[in-house]
Design a protein around this motif. Structure first.
Motif, PDB file in Angstrom:
ATOM      1  N   ASP A   1     132.098 -64.989  29.835  1.00  0.00           N
ATOM      2  CA  ASP A   1     131.643 -66.355  29.594  1.00  0.00           C
ATOM      3  C   ASP A   1     130.182 -66.343  29.163  1.00  0.00           C
ATOM      4  O   ASP A   1     129.496 -65.313  29.223  1.00  0.00           O
ATOM      5  CB  ASP A   1     131.866 -67.240  30.822  1.00  0.00           C
ATOM      6  CG  ASP A   1     131.084 -66.789  32.048  1.00  0.00           C
ATOM      7  OD1 ASP A   1     129.954 -66.265  31.897  1.00  0.00           O
ATOM      8  OD2 ASP A   1     131.582 -66.961  33.171  1.00  0.00           O
ATOM      9  N   GLN A   2     129.711 -67.509  28.717  1.00  0.00           N
ATOM     10  CA  GLN A   2     128.404 -67.604  28.074  1.00  0.00           C
ATOM     11  C   GLN A   2     127.276 -67.067  28.935  1.00  0.00           C
ATOM     12  O   GLN A   2     126.422 -66.309  28.469  1.00  0.00           O
ATOM     13  CB  GLN A   2     128.152 -69.075  27.710  1.00  0.00           C
ATOM     14  CG  GLN A   2     126.888 -69.316  26.915  1.00  0.00           C
ATOM     15  CD  GLN A   2     126.848 -70.734  26.382  1.00  0.00           C
ATOM     16  OE1 GLN A   2     127.453 -71.027  25.365  1.00  0.00           O
ATOM     17  NE2 GLN A   2     126.132 -71.618  27.069  1.00  0.00           N
ATOM     18  N   ARG A   3     127.243 -67.395  30.208  1.00  0.00           N
ATOM     19  CA  ARG A   3     126.098 -67.008  31.036  1.00  0.00           C
ATOM     20  C   ARG A   3     126.059 -65.512  31.321  1.00  0.00           C
ATOM     21  O   ARG A   3     125.021 -64.981  31.721  1.00  0.00           O
ATOM     22  CB  ARG A   3     126.113 -67.779  32.359  1.00  0.00           C
ATOM     23  CG  ARG A   3     127.321 -67.526  33.215  1.00  0.00           C
ATOM     24  CD  ARG A   3     127.290 -68.315  34.499  1.00  0.00           C
ATOM     25  NE  ARG A   3     128.534 -68.140  35.230  1.00  0.00           N
ATOM     26  CZ  ARG A   3     128.666 -68.359  36.524  1.00  0.00           C
ATOM     27  NH1 ARG A   3     127.623 -68.758  37.234  1.00  0.00           N
ATOM     28  NH2 ARG A   3     129.823 -68.191  37.114  1.00  0.00           N
ATOM     29  N   HIS A   4     127.185 -64.816  31.120  1.00  0.00           N
ATOM     30  CA  HIS A   4     127.216 -63.368  31.346  1.00  0.00           C
ATOM     31  C   HIS A   4     127.237 -62.559  30.041  1.00  0.00           C
ATOM     32  O   HIS A   4     127.333 -61.331  30.079  1.00  0.00           O
ATOM     33  CB  HIS A   4     128.452 -62.997  32.178  1.00  0.00           C
ATOM     34  CG  HIS A   4     128.415 -63.562  33.565  1.00  0.00           C
ATOM     35  ND1 HIS A   4     129.278 -64.540  34.007  1.00  0.00           N
ATOM     36  CD2 HIS A   4     127.599 -63.296  34.603  1.00  0.00           C
ATOM     37  CE1 HIS A   4     129.002 -64.852  35.263  1.00  0.00           C
ATOM     38  NE2 HIS A   4     127.974 -64.107  35.651  1.00  0.00           N
TER      39      HIS A   4
ATOM     40  N   TRP B   1     118.989 -70.174  23.567  1.00  0.00           N
ATOM     41  CA  TRP B   1     119.835 -68.985  23.697  1.00  0.00           C
ATOM     42  C   TRP B   1     119.354 -68.091  24.829  1.00  0.00           C
ATOM     43  O   TRP B   1     120.162 -67.555  25.596  1.00  0.00           O
ATOM     44  CB  TRP B   1     119.845 -68.199  22.381  1.00  0.00           C
ATOM     45  CG  TRP B   1     120.279 -69.000  21.200  1.00  0.00           C
ATOM     46  CD1 TRP B   1     120.973 -70.178  21.197  1.00  0.00           C
ATOM     47  CD2 TRP B   1     120.021 -68.701  19.827  1.00  0.00           C
ATOM     48  NE1 TRP B   1     121.169 -70.631  19.922  1.00  0.00           N
ATOM     49  CE2 TRP B   1     120.590 -69.737  19.057  1.00  0.00           C
ATOM     50  CE3 TRP B   1     119.363 -67.664  19.176  1.00  0.00           C
ATOM     51  CZ2 TRP B   1     120.527 -69.760  17.659  1.00  0.00           C
ATOM     52  CZ3 TRP B   1     119.296 -67.683  17.797  1.00  0.00           C
ATOM     53  CH2 TRP B   1     119.875 -68.710  17.043  1.00  0.00           C
TER      54      TRP B   1
ATOM     55  N   ALA C   1     120.605 -69.538  27.947  1.00  0.00           N
ATOM     56  CA  ALA C   1     122.057 -69.655  28.104  1.00  0.00           C
ATOM     57  C   ALA C   1     122.753 -68.319  28.332  1.00  0.00           C
ATOM     58  O   ALA C   1     123.796 -68.262  28.996  1.00  0.00           O
ATOM     59  CB  ALA C   1     122.661 -70.331  26.873  1.00  0.00           C
ATOM     60  N   PHE C   2     122.190 -67.236  27.783  1.00  0.00           N
ATOM     61  CA  PHE C   2     122.865 -65.940  27.811  1.00  0.00           C
ATOM     62  C   PHE C   2     122.180 -64.966  28.766  1.00  0.00           C
ATOM     63  O   PHE C   2     120.996 -65.114  29.087  1.00  0.00           O
ATOM     64  CB  PHE C   2     122.908 -65.328  26.408  1.00  0.00           C
ATOM     65  CG  PHE C   2     123.782 -66.077  25.452  1.00  0.00           C
ATOM     66  CD1 PHE C   2     125.157 -65.910  25.470  1.00  0.00           C
ATOM     67  CD2 PHE C   2     123.237 -66.980  24.552  1.00  0.00           C
ATOM     68  CE1 PHE C   2     125.973 -66.605  24.600  1.00  0.00           C
ATOM     69  CE2 PHE C   2     124.039 -67.686  23.677  1.00  0.00           C
ATOM     70  CZ  PHE C   2     125.413 -67.503  23.698  1.00  0.00           C
ATOM     71  N   ALA C   3     122.933 -63.951  29.161  1.00  0.00           N
ATOM     72  CA  ALA C   3     122.351 -62.919  30.023  1.00  0.00           C
ATOM     73  C   ALA C   3     121.244 -62.166  29.295  1.00  0.00           C
ATOM     74  O   ALA C   3     120.206 -61.849  29.878  1.00  0.00           O
ATOM     75  CB  ALA C   3     123.442 -61.951  30.481  1.00  0.00           C
TER      76      ALA C   3
ATOM     77  N   TYR D   1     131.142 -69.827  22.888  1.00  0.00           N
ATOM     78  CA  TYR D   1     129.771 -70.053  23.303  1.00  0.00           C
ATOM     79  C   TYR D   1     129.246 -71.337  22.661  1.00  0.00           C
ATOM     80  O   TYR D   1     128.684 -71.327  21.557  1.00  0.00           O
ATOM     81  CB  TYR D   1     128.899 -68.856  22.922  1.00  0.00           C
ATOM     82  CG  TYR D   1     129.417 -67.548  23.504  1.00  0.00           C
ATOM     83  CD1 TYR D   1     129.972 -67.510  24.787  1.00  0.00           C
ATOM     84  CD2 TYR D   1     129.380 -66.369  22.771  1.00  0.00           C
ATOM     85  CE1 TYR D   1     130.448 -66.319  25.328  1.00  0.00           C
ATOM     86  CE2 TYR D   1     129.855 -65.177  23.306  1.00  0.00           C
ATOM     87  CZ  TYR D   1     130.397 -65.161  24.588  1.00  0.00           C
ATOM     88  OH  TYR D   1     130.878 -63.980  25.117  1.00  0.00           O
TER      89      TYR D   1
END
Length: 289
Positions: free
Chosen positions: A156-159, A186, A189-191, A265
């Motif tokens: 998912d987006q956060r990982h 970005w 939102a992202f890891a 995403y």
């Protein structure tokens, strides 16, 4: 395009073109490998961010010569040498994608070669000469060093981790602080958000499952054609975006979003539409199309 749309002769042609392109890239790779981190002289093309070297030109000459000699029904579109030939098979060549990395001793650059007919991509090669990684694709599969690529569903987006070259200096001139806000969104939102400055190799990493998505603006066909096919043949999605609404093959569009299998995403979808919408409102989109 799904494999079901290809005839048996087309599948055989794509396989042969893949082999030709790989041989061409292999001819040029030792020259780049030998020159890497050897104080390579560079020139500015359009500005200080857009570089070219004698090795870009030499690599393209080697690749072009092999492609035209091996497949006479060919024409070549190269980043450095423009268009040559009048055949039905179009080769789209970037002799060094990531020249800035190459000249600064950063081991993230590649040779990118795609083959298309009537606007449809048939075969692709992205060769990383330093890591000795050969990403290839035909009408059926994507491969890494001859092994079929089949990455699993993306997180998912956060990982997730993404690569992008946006915003470049040129993009900041067009988009101003809005470009920095998009990049900041970005990062939040992202890891991980990585700036690797080679669209072709970033796309290859999406195809391999090492990167979950990549997004780009103001690209040219030689930057992304081979990588676009790699992503699709590995089960991902490649989406091309235009400013003018004209119908063109995705690999000829100036903006793109590439996603690994199952990736969704929203922050990237929203950014694409905001950036393109803002540029169109200012009448600036056509400068990059």
């Amino acid at each position: 395009m799904s494999t079901e749309n290809f005839s048996t002769p087309d599948i055989a042609l794509a396989s042969r073109l893949r082999s030709i392109a790989l041989d061409a890239a292999r001819l040029a790779a030792p020259i780049l490998r030998g020159a890497f981190r050897r104080d390579v002289a560079r020139e500015n093309k359009t500005n200080a961010h857009d570089l070219v070297t004698a090795f870009d030109r030499q690599s393209e000459e080697i690749i072009r010569g092999h492609l035209l000699a091996t497949e006479p029904d060919s024409r070549v579109l190269g980043e450095e040498g423009g268009s040559t030939g009048k055949g039905s098979i179009q080769w789209i060549v970037d002799p060094i994608d990531g020249t800035s990395n190459f000249t600064h001793g950063v081991a993230f650059f590649c040779i990118s070669i795609a083959a298309a007919r009537d606007g449809v991509l048939l075969a692709a090669v992205v060769l990383d000469p330093i890591a000795e990684l050969e990403f290839t694709a035909d009408a059926q599969h994507a491969y890494l060093n001859g092994t079929i690529l089949a990455p699993g569903s993306r997180p998912d987006q956060r990982h997730a981790n993404i690569m992008t070259d946006y915003p470049s200096a040129e993009a900041l001139e067009l988009d101003g602080e809005a470009g920095l806000r998009e990049f900041g969104a970005w990062v939040g939102a992202f890891a991980t958000v990585r700036r690797k400055v080679s669209a072709a190799l970033a796309l290859a990493h999406v195809a391999a499952g090492w990167c979950d998505a990549t997004i780009g603006f103001d690209t040219k066909p030689w930057d992304i054609a081979a990588g676009a096919l790699l992503v699709r043949r590995a089960g991902g999605r490649y989406l091309g975006y235009r400013y003018d609404g004209h119908t063109l093959p995705d690999h000829e569009a100036p903006c793109f979003l590439a996603l690994g299998p199952g990736a969704d995403y929203p922050v990237l979808d929203e950014s694409v539409h905001r950036i393109i919408g803002a540029r169109n409102a200012l009448g600036a989109g056509g400068k990059s199309a």
